[in-house]
Design an enzyme around this catalytic site. Structure first.
Site, PDB file in Angstrom:
ATOM      1  N   PHE A 122      46.165  -4.450 -12.692  1.00  0.00           N
ATOM      2  CA  PHE A 122      46.579  -3.214 -13.375  1.00  0.00           C
ATOM      3  C   PHE A 122      46.210  -1.963 -12.586  1.00  0.00           C
ATOM      4  O   PHE A 122      46.731  -0.883 -12.871  1.00  0.00           O
ATOM      5  CB  PHE A 122      45.962  -3.156 -14.783  1.00  0.00           C
ATOM      6  CG  PHE A 122      44.611  -2.500 -14.836  1.00  0.00           C
ATOM      7  CD1 PHE A 122      43.482  -3.166 -14.427  1.00  0.00           C
ATOM      8  CD2 PHE A 122      44.490  -1.189 -15.286  1.00  0.00           C
ATOM      9  CE1 PHE A 122      42.237  -2.554 -14.467  1.00  0.00           C
ATOM     10  CE2 PHE A 122      43.246  -0.568 -15.319  1.00  0.00           C
ATOM     11  CZ  PHE A 122      42.116  -1.252 -14.914  1.00  0.00           C
ATOM     12  N   LYS A 123      45.327  -2.081 -11.599  1.00  0.00           N
ATOM     13  CA  LYS A 123      44.933  -0.890 -10.853  1.00  0.00           C
ATOM     14  C   LYS A 123      46.119  -0.252 -10.130  1.00  0.00           C
ATOM     15  O   LYS A 123      46.101   0.941  -9.844  1.00  0.00           O
ATOM     16  CB  LYS A 123      43.798  -1.216  -9.899  1.00  0.00           C
ATOM     17  CG  LYS A 123      42.522  -1.538 -10.678  1.00  0.00           C
ATOM     18  CD  LYS A 123      41.287  -1.625  -9.840  1.00  0.00           C
ATOM     19  CE  LYS A 123      40.044  -1.724 -10.723  1.00  0.00           C
ATOM     20  NZ  LYS A 123      39.972  -2.985 -11.500  1.00  0.00           N
TER      21      LYS A 123
END
Ligand SMILES: *Cc1c(COP(=O)(O)O)cnc(C)c1O
Length: 479
Positions: A122-123
């Site tokens: 998700f970064k």
């Protein structure tokens, strides 16, 4: 929009002034002077918007020093289906963050897929925006930056994929030699871009982080070589994460005013801090459920009111490694709001934390306010993780990664009838294949464009844990 430091210094910078930096000069973290509010009419209009248009509406409230047309271009280039193309079969990449319902719709139990970007974690959701914002602001100002970072896996690859080929940006990423998985190494070290520099350090992740700190503490070197960071306290990363709370809300509800809860697998408190901000803006969030692994410093705080950062030697190495933290670097942002935005209280609490101690909110009015802010918490262990991965696979034929499994386990403890529970899915199982094997006795699927990456040529230099050697390596590439 002006920003304030949690420690109370009276400079009031704008967004672009804090974009390239980390801590405020007084050691605090930046937050908006006030949280922008979302009206009922805006919520109604936003419901139907595609991701990039929604992102622009939200970001415009926080970024008032980039012209709307330029910001619109940046956002459109960032949140496009081609970048977030690794979604599950049957999902629409145009959704950017598709919602997967586990069981029947009535069950109200959902996964919000945040790991469809270039590095499968998700970064990317925030880091991709950061890459485009950096390039824009540096070009405008005719400046350059050398990003120095330390990674044990997800952050480094997300930063490198976001900054590759960007004008004015070089990345020097330190990683512990031989400590990452073959897949993670290949992801980072196989990038061919000339502005990406991988440095493997003979040591542990903490040795890498110590070198980054030592270089940053050398003010003369830092100024001469324009050293910057993209770590999790970066405000732009936090604000980029606010967007998908809105997106997830719209996907899981039929009409505005309905409440939902979110469950977030947490480490440095960046992701869930964005949920807190969305709630403060007026998004109808019932509970923010914080999930930790065996490194339960945050779960302990929300259960007991005591914040007790651990020593690095007390940090467990777990099978959800991106949540293996000893203290939570964004936590100060939430506590600032909890104590009524009083910087004197923050300075007092963090004088203890910064000296290696802890603080206890019991007996203060703040303890009882925790629930007002919607927070509850829980923890998960390796055994829970395996059982949850198996359970979700057997009942729903859906494979989840180890971090998401921690959140699913804790989310189940806080489900309430009539209130959808949205679990943030933060990585794809292929990044943690060993634990998937242990749980399911099978290999996780690998997106086609990652086939065979382990055999691509790799670009990395290996050196001892020596700050001067790292400085020399940086200097070699900078004029
Ligand atoms: C970074 C990360 C987390 C923790 O997020 P924070 O913002 O640090 O709380 C959880 N899961 C994965 C897969 C991550 O990469």
């Amino acid at each position: 929009m002006r920003y304030v430091s949690t420690r109370g210094s009276n400079d009031r910078p704008e967004f672009c002034d804090i974009l390239l930096g980390g801590l405020a000069p007084d050691g605090g973290l930046y937050l908006p002077e006030q949280y922008p509010q979302v009206t009922a009419a805006e919520l109604a209009e936003w419901r139907a918007l595609p991701y990039a248009a929604l992102a622009l509406r939200i970001l415009q409230k926080f970024i008032t020093d980039i012209p709307a047309r330029d910001l619109g271009n940046i956002v459109a280039r960032t949140y496009t289906a081609g970048v977030y193309c690794h979604c599950r079969a049957g999902r629409d990449a145009n959704d950017i963050t598709p919602l997967t319902t586990l069981g029947t719709l009535e069950s109200g139990f959902h996964l919000l897929e945040l790991s469809n970007g270039p590095t499968l974690a998700f970064k990317d959701m925030a880091m991709q925006l950061l890459g485009n914002l950096f390039e824009y602001v540096l070009t405008q100002r005719g400046e350059e930056i050398n990003i120095l970072g330390a990674t044990s896996g997800d952050t480094g690859s997300a930063a490198e994929y976001a900054m590759r080929g960007k004008r004015g940006v070089r990345v020097f990423m330190l990683s512990p030699d031989g400590k990452m998985s073959a897949f993670q190494r290949a992801q980072m070290y196989s990038l061919p871009d000339a502005n990406i520099h991988n440095i493997a350090i003979r040591g542990m992740f903490d040795d890498c982080q110590d070198i980054v700190k030592a270089v940053s503490n050398d003010a003369a070197f830092k100024a001469k070589y324009k050293i910057g960071a993209v770590n999790s306290i970066n405000w732009a990363r936090v604000v980029a994460q606010v967007i998908y709370y809105f997106k997830g809300y719209f996907a899981a509800t039929q009409r505005d005013g309905e409440k939902v809860s979110f469950c977030v697998p947490s480490g440095n408190f960046g992701n869930i801090c964005a949920g807190h901000i969305a709630r403060m803006m007026g998004l109808p969030i019932h509970r923010l459920v914080l999930a930790t692994n065996e490194n339960d410093v945050l779960d302990e705080f929300f259960r007991t009111g005591i914040y007790r950062p651990r020593k690095t030697a007390e940090t467990y190495v777990t099978s959800s490694p991106s949540m293996d933290i000893s203290k939570a670097s964004n936590f100060e942002r939430f506590v600032y709001d909890l104590v009524g935005r009083d910087p004197a209280v923050i300075r007092e609490l963090w004088s203890k934390v910064d000296a290696g101690g802890c603080f206890d909110l019991n007996g203060t009015p703040y303890k009882t306010r925790l629930l007002e802010f919607g927070f509850v918490s829980g923890r998960s262990t390796h055994a829970d993780r395996l059982a949850t991965i198996r359970d979700i696979w057997q009942r729903h034929q859906t494979m989840i990664d180890t971090h998401t499994a921690d959140a699913v386990k804790v989310a189940n403890e806080y489900r309430e009838p009539g209130i959808p529970m949205i679990v943030l899915e933060t990585a794809q199982p292929v990044k943690f294949a060993e634990t998937i094997q242990e749980a399911l006795n099978r290999d996780p699927p690998r997106p086609a464009d990652f086939a065979g990456i382990e055999s691509l040529p790799q670009r990395v230099v290996t050196m001892n844990a020596d700050t001067e050697a790292v400085k020399a390596e940086i200097a070699k590439f900078c004029g």
